[in-house]
Design an enzyme around this catalytic site. Sequence first.
Site, PDB file in Angstrom:
ATOM      1  N   LYS A  85      -8.000 113.182  93.505  1.00  0.00           N
ATOM      2  CA  LYS A  85      -8.403 112.871  92.089  1.00  0.00           C
ATOM      3  C   LYS A  85      -7.302 112.736  91.363  1.00  0.00           C
ATOM      4  O   LYS A  85      -6.246 113.377  91.441  1.00  0.00           O
ATOM      5  CB  LYS A  85      -9.354 113.859  91.508  1.00  0.00           C
ATOM      6  CG  LYS A  85     -10.362 113.546  90.599  1.00  0.00           C
ATOM      7  CD  LYS A  85     -11.531 113.008  90.906  1.00  0.00           C
ATOM      8  CE  LYS A  85     -12.545 112.468  90.002  1.00  0.00           C
ATOM      9  NZ  LYS A  85     -13.727 111.775  90.562  1.00  0.00           N
ATOM     10  N   GLY A 178     -31.578 113.462  82.230  1.00  0.00           N
ATOM     11  CA  GLY A 178     -30.363 112.414  82.010  1.00  0.00           C
ATOM     12  C   GLY A 178     -30.817 110.982  82.513  1.00  0.00           C
ATOM     13  O   GLY A 178     -31.204 110.791  83.676  1.00  0.00           O
ATOM     14  N   GLY A 180     -28.794 108.210  82.609  1.00  0.00           N
ATOM     15  CA  GLY A 180     -27.611 107.312  82.497  1.00  0.00           C
ATOM     16  C   GLY A 180     -27.560 106.450  83.712  1.00  0.00           C
ATOM     17  O   GLY A 180     -28.701 106.027  84.110  1.00  0.00           O
ATOM     18  N   VAL A 182     -27.048 106.719  86.883  1.00  0.00           N
ATOM     19  CA  VAL A 182     -27.515 107.199  88.065  1.00  0.00           C
ATOM     20  C   VAL A 182     -29.292 107.361  87.512  1.00  0.00           C
ATOM     21  O   VAL A 182     -30.067 106.962  88.324  1.00  0.00           O
ATOM     22  CB  VAL A 182     -27.162 108.430  88.593  1.00  0.00           C
ATOM     23  CG1 VAL A 182     -27.851 109.025  89.867  1.00  0.00           C
ATOM     24  CG2 VAL A 182     -25.590 108.268  88.898  1.00  0.00           C
TER      25      VAL A 182
HETATM   26  P1  NAD Z   1     -23.964 108.843  82.542  1.00  0.00           P
HETATM   27  O1  NAD Z   1     -22.935 109.358  81.379  1.00  0.00           O
HETATM   28  O2  NAD Z   1     -24.416 107.442  82.737  1.00  0.00           O
HETATM   29  O3  NAD Z   1     -25.421 109.580  82.192  1.00  0.00           O
HETATM   30  C1  NAD Z   1     -25.557 110.883  81.988  1.00  0.00           C
HETATM   31  C2  NAD Z   1     -26.761 111.044  80.950  1.00  0.00           C
HETATM   32  O4  NAD Z   1     -27.063 112.282  80.809  1.00  0.00           O
HETATM   33  C3  NAD Z   1     -26.302 110.454  79.573  1.00  0.00           C
HETATM   34  O5  NAD Z   1     -27.619 109.440  79.137  1.00  0.00           O
HETATM   35  C4  NAD Z   1     -26.495 111.672  78.663  1.00  0.00           C
HETATM   36  O6  NAD Z   1     -27.029 111.376  77.262  1.00  0.00           O
HETATM   37  C5  NAD Z   1     -27.305 112.413  79.232  1.00  0.00           C
HETATM   38  N1  NAD Z   1     -27.266 113.908  79.308  1.00  0.00           N
HETATM   39  C6  NAD Z   1     -25.949 114.543  78.787  1.00  0.00           C
HETATM   40  N2  NAD Z   1     -26.221 115.871  78.520  1.00  0.00           N
HETATM   41  C7  NAD Z   1     -27.590 116.173  78.839  1.00  0.00           C
HETATM   42  C8  NAD Z   1     -28.400 117.173  78.606  1.00  0.00           C
HETATM   43  N3  NAD Z   1     -28.044 118.238  78.306  1.00  0.00           N
HETATM   44  N4  NAD Z   1     -29.765 117.015  78.762  1.00  0.00           N
HETATM   45  C9  NAD Z   1     -30.326 115.817  79.164  1.00  0.00           C
HETATM   46  N5  NAD Z   1     -29.546 114.594  79.185  1.00  0.00           N
HETATM   47  C10 NAD Z   1     -28.079 114.736  79.007  1.00  0.00           C
HETATM   48  O7  NAD Z   1     -23.556 109.717  83.824  1.00  0.00           O
HETATM   49  P2  NAD Z   1     -23.820 108.993  85.362  1.00  0.00           P
HETATM   50  O8  NAD Z   1     -23.013 108.147  85.737  1.00  0.00           O
HETATM   51  O9  NAD Z   1     -25.440 108.719  85.290  1.00  0.00           O
HETATM   52  O10 NAD Z   1     -23.743 110.373  86.292  1.00  0.00           O
HETATM   53  C11 NAD Z   1     -24.518 111.488  86.049  1.00  0.00           C
HETATM   54  C12 NAD Z   1     -24.136 112.566  86.878  1.00  0.00           C
HETATM   55  O11 NAD Z   1     -24.171 112.085  88.176  1.00  0.00           O
HETATM   56  C13 NAD Z   1     -22.832 113.326  86.469  1.00  0.00           C
HETATM   57  O12 NAD Z   1     -22.881 114.580  86.764  1.00  0.00           O
HETATM   58  C14 NAD Z   1     -21.981 112.475  87.560  1.00  0.00           C
HETATM   59  O13 NAD Z   1     -20.723 113.265  87.785  1.00  0.00           O
HETATM   60  C15 NAD Z   1     -22.895 112.413  88.860  1.00  0.00           C
HETATM   61  N6  NAD Z   1     -22.504 111.632  89.714  1.00  0.00           N
HETATM   62  C16 NAD Z   1     -22.368 109.975  89.408  1.00  0.00           C
HETATM   63  C17 NAD Z   1     -22.172 109.187  90.370  1.00  0.00           C
HETATM   64  C18 NAD Z   1     -22.203 107.747  89.900  1.00  0.00           C
HETATM   65  O14 NAD Z   1     -22.087 106.627  90.693  1.00  0.00           O
HETATM   66  N7  NAD Z   1     -22.263 107.039  88.630  1.00  0.00           N
HETATM   67  C19 NAD Z   1     -21.571 109.661  91.639  1.00  0.00           C
HETATM   68  C20 NAD Z   1     -21.864 110.781  91.992  1.00  0.00           C
HETATM   69  C21 NAD Z   1     -22.168 111.776  90.922  1.00  0.00           C
END
Ligand code: NAD
Length: 362
Positions: A85, A178, A180, A182
């Site tokens: 990383k 969440g 986001g 994912v």
């Molecule tokens: P993102 O930033 O697109 O989405 C996260 C969402 O969670 C946002 O909409 C945010 O407003 C919301 N959020 C934050 N705090 C919150 C809370 N307390 N209650 C409710 N909602 C809340 O991130 P992402 O890419 O969708 O990733 C989400 C998680 O998955 C992270 O932990 C990330 O490390 C993990 N992850 C992502 C990927 C990927 O391919 N994007 C791969 C592996 C792991």
Amino acid sequence: MQLLQSFTFDLMQEDDFEEVVFFQDKNTGLKAIVAIHSTILGPALGGTRFWEYETELDALKDAMRLAKAMTMKAAGAGLNLGGGKAVIIGNPKIKDEALLRVYGRFIQSLGGRYITAEDVGTTLDDIRIIAEETKFVTGVKLDPSPFTAYGVFHGIKACLDHVFGDSSLDGVRVAVQGLGKVGGELVRLLLEAGAEVIVTDIDEEKIGEFKERFREIEIVEPSEIFSVKCDVFSPCALGGVINDATIKMLNCKIIAGGANNQLESDKHGDILARKGILYAPDYIINAGGLIAVCREYEGITDKEKLLKEIEKIGERLKKIFRMSEEMAKTTRHYSTARAADAFAMERIEKIRYLKRIYQPSL
Ligand code: NAD
């Protein structure tokens, strides 16, 4: 400096890190750390995080923590990749082309021991700029998030099969934390498969957007999502969400989501096991995006092929659930999370052992 150096060696020895590299460039203000935890299985892959850390030590620790997690994730996903990383210290809103390109040059100088990709604070456009200076980059053609969501979706089906003997999502209640990259895609897949979906997000705008897009979803406040009565709780926001406070609130049979580091500690995995809540270990269920970027690096971008490979996350989870049941017969400290660690470590150790045999270059 001497203090930081000896401290760095202590940290490296604690978790058996291979290499930690510090890069700086006065001209652009670049300050970056690349942590390579392990290359036993292959080159260390992990994204570049761009973050305004309070101290350099915080940045170092974050890079190392995340690199180690990547080792486990790649091993658990059956990939020939190690764990690494990188972090760039600075305000992610203030980046310029020269800084990213000089960073790319430094990555190139590592000769492929570390492969970078997008992460928190870096965008696809940034990665494309970095890629002008290094070939050790991936996630340029494929967006990993939909693949992560697809893997989580199949992981949920495997969990349902394990608990209820039926993988169908029809009428199954899933609470998603969440919306986001994912969580949002997961909600779409779940609804398409006939699930009843309850969602939350701290971002009001996102809630409004989803309410508009999918009229059938139920919305709750962020603090209410833990206690929603459901079959599956799917954390897709932050890490550490399963902790002393929330574990008492849970009203689900299964926890299966995309967020990294869902358990605050190993102890919480043990408690879930004793409570009879099936936990899908995070780095196993959320490996879909990593699988996709790994294959992109190898030149495979056939989407159908990738999806087939990602569906296997379900089988992997079932194997880990069986391992955890076996563990329960011999120790009080058992959980699916501990079984996942054993599963990943077993692969690393076996490959480490076979690599002792001299092999002329392929
Ligand atoms: P993102 O930033 O697109 O989405 C996260 C969402 O969670 C946002 O909409 C945010 O407003 C919301 N959020 C934050 N705090 C919150 C809370 N307390 N209650 C409710 N909602 C809340 O991130 P992402 O890419 O969708 O990733 C989400 C998680 O998955 C992270 O932990 C990330 O490390 C993990 N992850 C992502 C990927 C990927 O391919 N994007 C791969 C592996 C792991």
